[in-house]
Design a protein around this motif. Structure first.
Motif, PDB file in Angstrom:
ATOM      1  N   LEU A 495      -8.444  20.210   5.220  1.00  0.00           N
ATOM      2  CA  LEU A 495      -7.934  20.909   6.397  1.00  0.00           C
ATOM      3  C   LEU A 495      -7.221  19.894   7.278  1.00  0.00           C
ATOM      4  N   LEU A 496      -5.978  20.189   7.631  1.00  0.00           N
ATOM      5  CA  LEU A 496      -5.156  19.293   8.434  1.00  0.00           C
ATOM      6  C   LEU A 496      -4.858  19.962   9.768  1.00  0.00           C
ATOM      7  N   LEU A 565     -13.971  23.330   1.813  1.00  0.00           N
ATOM      8  CA  LEU A 565     -13.278  22.101   2.185  1.00  0.00           C
ATOM      9  C   LEU A 565     -14.032  20.858   1.723  1.00  0.00           C
ATOM     10  N   ASP A 566     -13.255  19.856   1.284  1.00  0.00           N
ATOM     11  CA  ASP A 566     -13.818  18.539   0.988  1.00  0.00           C
ATOM     12  C   ASP A 566     -13.692  17.601   2.181  1.00  0.00           C
ATOM     13  N   GLY A 567     -12.764  17.907   3.086  1.00  0.00           N
ATOM     14  CA  GLY A 567     -12.559  17.038   4.239  1.00  0.00           C
ATOM     15  C   GLY A 567     -11.631  17.666   5.255  1.00  0.00           C
ATOM     16  N   CYS A 568     -11.566  17.057   6.427  1.00  0.00           N
ATOM     17  CA  CYS A 568     -10.716  17.536   7.519  1.00  0.00           C
ATOM     18  C   CYS A 568     -10.216  16.311   8.275  1.00  0.00           C
ATOM     19  N   PHE A 569      -8.908  16.233   8.560  1.00  0.00           N
ATOM     20  CA  PHE A 569      -8.388  15.070   9.270  1.00  0.00           C
ATOM     21  C   PHE A 569      -7.106  15.430  10.002  1.00  0.00           C
ATOM     22  N   SER A 570      -6.623  14.453  10.799  1.00  0.00           N
ATOM     23  CA  SER A 570      -5.384  14.632  11.549  1.00  0.00           C
ATOM     24  C   SER A 570      -4.738  13.278  11.775  1.00  0.00           C
ATOM     25  N   TYR A 571      -3.424  13.281  11.834  1.00  0.00           N
ATOM     26  CA  TYR A 571      -2.681  12.070  12.188  1.00  0.00           C
ATOM     27  C   TYR A 571      -1.897  12.306  13.486  1.00  0.00           C
ATOM     28  N   LEU A 582     -14.408  19.682  15.220  1.00  0.00           N
ATOM     29  CA  LEU A 582     -14.415  20.660  14.131  1.00  0.00           C
ATOM     30  C   LEU A 582     -15.192  20.123  12.927  1.00  0.00           C
ATOM     31  N   CYS A 583     -15.011  18.838  12.605  1.00  0.00           N
ATOM     32  CA  CYS A 583     -15.773  18.245  11.501  1.00  0.00           C
ATOM     33  C   CYS A 583     -17.272  18.322  11.783  1.00  0.00           C
ATOM     34  N   GLN A 584     -17.630  18.095  13.026  1.00  0.00           N
ATOM     35  CA  GLN A 584     -19.032  18.202  13.420  1.00  0.00           C
ATOM     36  C   GLN A 584     -19.549  19.626  13.193  1.00  0.00           C
ATOM     37  N   GLU A 585     -18.741  20.621  13.540  1.00  0.00           N
ATOM     38  CA  GLU A 585     -19.134  22.019  13.333  1.00  0.00           C
ATOM     39  C   GLU A 585     -19.283  22.353  11.849  1.00  0.00           C
ATOM     40  N   LEU A 588     -18.584  18.006   8.078  1.00  0.00           N
ATOM     41  CA  LEU A 588     -17.707  17.156   7.270  1.00  0.00           C
ATOM     42  C   LEU A 588     -17.672  15.740   7.837  1.00  0.00           C
ATOM     43  N   PRO A 589     -17.375  14.739   7.008  1.00  0.00           N
ATOM     44  CA  PRO A 589     -17.349  13.349   7.486  1.00  0.00           C
ATOM     45  C   PRO A 589     -16.300  13.140   8.576  1.00  0.00           C
ATOM     46  N   CYS A 590     -16.664  12.394   9.621  1.00  0.00           N
ATOM     47  CA  CYS A 590     -15.715  12.064  10.685  1.00  0.00           C
ATOM     48  C   CYS A 590     -16.392  11.115  11.659  1.00  0.00           C
TER      49      CYS A 590
END
Length: 925
Positions: A495-496, A565-571, A582-585, A588-590
């Protein structure tokens, strides 16, 4: 150093002798047992070489013991410790979530790769001494392909430490390289293990048949035009499809035979014409030999004077009887050795011959890189061979060799993931006309790699701790890691948050190339990327005062759509805190949201680090700069009393140096605060620079010194990689970037200081996992922090790092988001230098509309004359502007890149009195 060949008359292995019928090397066959004899040295023999659940035949056990002893002998001669047996306590690891580089082959052939990989990826380089230590299992959802599991191996670590390990459960191989051969030995088993794997594979029997067929590769090299090959006459029996027809190759005559008998007249005519042809040049001798996969590695040949046609014809006819389909008999010119001048006297001793050996590795972007060149020196009247002459360095540059499998199907290559990642190229050094010329003899797999490793072993024996950049295997290991990363990430669901603008267009192409499945959350319902992702969720991410609530809503949307989802990130700066929430919810790792908030607000970052004074030293407080937050006019007066002037005023949550200004006194502070409060009130006034967080400002002390970017990759609080670049002087009182150079021109000690400062500041803010961009200044008193950007570096940085180091920060960020340790080399080496300048609409509108139009710049980029990174789409000038584009030139040195760039900018109209490019580049001298 003379050849070690025996000096007797039988050096050329007479026809009909047993030597002609056996393959060289233990993987080929012979009796099926290893050669008799023992290796010099002493080590423990009571080690657990048996693999539980996979009993071996007696001959197979003998080979396993043989290779273990060979490994110990190699380690001992290199001054490295004996392998420790810890197989009684199996390793558990993280199945499916770790890099596993696996080699099945001779320790002496691959020792340089094994040791280098032990440094670049500790514990992940595994040597299997028996095929029984590996197992193929069907791959779910990929019919006809298999995953490869390793149950036992020798693992390699820094300092040459090795351990004999068992793995329970078995480790899944992410890159496989096998020493290949045919016959009753293990070559067939290795070839079968390498076929149709899901993981990247560096060799296959199918490709080896092509690459080590002298006739085929010689023809392919000759067709390139810029690679010289020996004049060759080939009699080929029922040639393979790749040799049929096609254009004639210079100096290469191919005679197709449909039968092996009754060819006396044809052979006599062809040999006679060849021996009298001009193609042989100054050659006085010809060699007659066999070509084809069966004859790989054999040393059988006969040499004849060029004027003895009869014996040459007789030998060709005798060899024709031994041919099978797709094999050949070659008659080739023996390149006359290069003669060194000895003025006034004859040369002392026998004439010397040189055989040059080059290792070429595939690098980022499928570009071949010449990794190492060595040469063997021997008597000119005897053929030089691998393992019978001593390697020495040769200071010469050789062109890379075209990879040969382009255009082949997966079946022809031996599997979908099979590629040739390194080649050995053998040359003879001769004289053509009056020029010293390397003539390509053949391609091979491990022999050239072993020769280069032997040379490095000679150096290391005298100089312990051989520099990493001197390792021939380094580019190959980097390619192994790069392909492993792609394998681990293929098919991952990510998820981006935030698509970004034109400067982030590379994301969508890269995601497709890596096989990532992206799901996008974006505020703009009409964003072009909405059509390029698996799932598009339109959601306003710009109102940051509601980030906690928005994270809960987004989590429900994700669950409602059934996204696994395997992961969630943003640039994207606007979305960094929301992403952490959102990762906390979603579990997911963050990084913790508190850490992201701390890094996102510039004054909080500095003030927090100023309080971090305790050990370990140096403490983060040493790098922090005094500052004061500004939310109202009243705060300005207080800040002026607390922060020494001149100072720098900037937006608390800003990006791109928008609104950053040098202020010299209180009146300038008030004036700039009022201007920003009036002009930049919300997101609509300047999208994408963080105004959704508000327009609060800060005043910080102005620090004298050179400015630098440090791009970091962290995992579990450990520093995996760091890339330092230099920035040119800015156009004060503004701070918009003008120029940059990578890699840094700083001394190694100063570079290390910057890296440690960036790393410790990130840790001090609680940033333990991710890709971060840290801006610092290097002062006379050491590094000082400007700010931390808790995301991948913007502008040109990802592109430059990928081009120079072969490391993709986007892929590294995606791996961290999935909880995977990025597969990065421990000591990435730059493959050149880049120097660039920024173009601004306010300064370059006329040039960008004419001589340096986007179309012109793109055309020059496509021709390889410059490197273009477009940062904006519209040519709209404004008071608060970001750079429009970055224009850079490459070179083998900073001076060369700088000289090219300056000339280009002068020609395109980018350089001028109001934008003096030479001054901006002056910091890089």
């Amino acid at each position: 150093m003379l050849s070690l060949d025996p000096l007797g008359p039988e050096w050329d292995c007479p026809l009909g002798s047993k030597d002609l019928e056996e393959e060289e090397g233990p993987w080929g066959g012979g009796s099926g047992l290893p050669p008799p004899g023992c290796f010099p040295g002493s080590w423990r023999h009571d080690v657990g070489l048996d693999c539980k659940g996979a009993p071996e035949r007696v001959d197979a056990q003998a080979w396993t013991v043989h290779y273990y002893s060979l490994l110990q002998s190699c380690l001992q001669q290199a001054g490295l410790p004996e392998t420790q047996d810890r197989s009684q306590v199996p390793r558990t690891g993280c199945p499916g979530a770790e890099v596993t580089l696996c080699i099945l082959g001779s320790p002496s052939t691959f020792l340089s790769v094994l040791l280098e990989a032990g440094v670049q990826s500790p514990g992940n380089m595994l040597l299997c001494l028996s095929p029984a230590w590996l197992t193929k299992v069907p791959a779910p959802g990929q019919p006809g392909e298999a995953a490869l599991l390793v149950s036992k191996a020798v693992s390699f670590h820094p300092g040459g430490l090795t351990f004999l390990d068992d793995f329970v459960p078995p480790r899944r191989v992410t890159y496989f390289l096998a020493g290949l051969g045919l016959g009753p030995g293990w070559g067939r088993e290795a070839a079968e293990l390498a076929r149709d794997l899901t993981c990247p594979t560096g060799a296959s029997a199918e490709l080896a048949r092509l690459l080590e067929d002298r006739l085929l590769t010689r023809r392919l090299l000759a067709q390139q035009g810029d690679v010289a090959v020996p004049a060759t006459l080939a009699f080929t029996y029922k040639p393979p499809a790749l040799l049929r027809g096609g254009d004639a190759s210079p100096g290469l005559r191919l005679v197709e035979l449909n039968g092996k008998e009754g060819q006396e007249t044809l052979v006599k005519e062809e040999v006679g014409a060849f021996l009298h042809s001009e193609a042989l040049g100054d050659a006085l001798q010809v060699a007659v030999k066999l070509s084809g996969w069966r004859w790989r590695g054999r040393q059988a040949l006969r040499l004849y004077p060029r004027n003895e046609q009869g014996p040459v014809v007789d030998t060709v006819l005798a060899l024709l009887e031994k041919l099978e389909e797709e094999e050949s008999v070659l008659v080739e010119a023996v390149c006359p050795p290069a003669q060194l001048p000895f003025p006034g006297s004859p040369p002392p001793g026998p004439e010397l011959a040189l055989r040059v050996c080059a290792v070429v590795c595939r690098t980022q972007g499928d570009r071949p890189l010449l990794s190492k060149v060595v040469c063997s020196v021997g008597r000119g009247d005897r053929p030089l061979r691998h393992q019978s002459s001593l390697p020495r360095t040769l200071e010469a540059a050789l062109a890379a060799v075209l990879t040969l499998e382009a255009g082949l199907s997966a079946e022809q290559r031996g599997g979908r993931q099979v590629r040739t990642d390194f080649l050995g190229v053998d040359f003879a050094l001769t004289v053509a006309g009056r020029a010293l010329t390397p003539v390509a003899l053949e391609l091979n797999g491990g022999l050239c790699l072993e020769a280069c490793g032997a040379l490095e072993g000679l150096w290391a024996a005298q100089r312990p701790g051989l520099a990493a950049e001197e390792a021939a295997a380094a580019p190959l290991v980097e390619t192994m890691l790069r392909r492993s990363a792609r394998y681990l990430m293929e098919g991952k669901q990510l998820l981006l948050l935030g698509a970004g603008g034109v400067s982030k267009k590379f994301v969508w192409e890269a995601a497709r190339d890596y096989g990532l499945k992206l799901h996008l959350v974006e505020s703009d319902p009409n964003h072009f990327a909405s059509q390029l992702v698996q799932t598009f969720i339109h959601f306003d991410v710009t109102e940051h005062r509601r980030d906690e609530e928005n994270a809960r809503v987004l989590a429900e949307l994700v669950r409602a759509r059934g996204l696994q989802l395997d992961g969630c990130f943003s640039y994207w700066d606007d979305c960094l805190v929301l992403t952490a929430l959102l990762c906390q919810e979603l579990g997911l790792p963050c990084n913790p949201p508190a850490a992201m908030r701390l890094a996102k607000q510039k004054s909080r970052t500095q003030l927090h680090l100023l309080c971090r004074r305790g050990p370990p030293w140096p403490a983060p407080s040493l790098y922090a700069v005094p500052c004061c937050p500004l939310e109202s006019e009243a705060d300005v007066d207080r800040a002026v009393r607390q922060v020494p002037l001149p100072g720098v005023m900037k937006l608390e949550f800003g990006a791109g140096a928008v609104g950053v200004r040098l202020v010299k006194d209180a009146s300038q502070c008030h004036e700039h605060f009022s201007r920003i409060a009036r002009d930049l009130q919300g997101e609509a006034d300047h999208p994408g620079i963080g105004l959704g967080w508000g327009n609060a400002m800060l005043l910080m002390e102005f620090i004298e010194g050179t400015e630098h970017d440090v791009d970091l990759v962290l995992f579990g609080g450990r520093l995996l990689a760091a890339f330092v670049s230099d920035n040119g002087p800015t156009r004060l009182p503004g701070f918009t970037e003008t120029a940059a150079c990578m890699p840094t021109g700083l001394a190694p000690e100063q570079e290390a200081q910057l890296v440690q400062a960036a790393f410790r500041c990130c840790l001090g803010c609680g940033l333990l996992d991710g890709v971060f961009n840290v801006e610092l200044k290097l002062t006379g008193a050491g590094p000082r922090l400007i700010e931390i950007n808790p995301r991948m570096g913007g502008f040109y940085l990802r592109d430059w790092i990928l081009e120079l180091y072969g490391v993709d920060l986007l892929l590294a960020a995606a791996m961290v988001a999935c909880g995977l340790r990025p597969a990065l080399p421990a000591h990435p080496r730059a493959r050149g230098h880049l120097v660039g300048v920024m173009c601004l609409v306010s300064q370059h509108l006329q040039a960008l509309s004419s001589t340096a139009s986007p179309e012109t710049l793109q055309a020059l980029h496509d021709q390889g004359l410059l490197r273009l990174n477009l940062l904006e789409e519209a040519l709209v000038p404004g008071e608060y502007e970001e750079p429009y584009c970055s224009v850079a030139c490459a070179g083998s040195s900073p001076a060369e890149a700088r000289h090219r760039l300056l000339g280009l900018c002068q020609g395109l109209g980018i350089d001028g009195p109001h934008y003096p490019v030479a001054y901006f580049l002056s910091h890089f001298k």
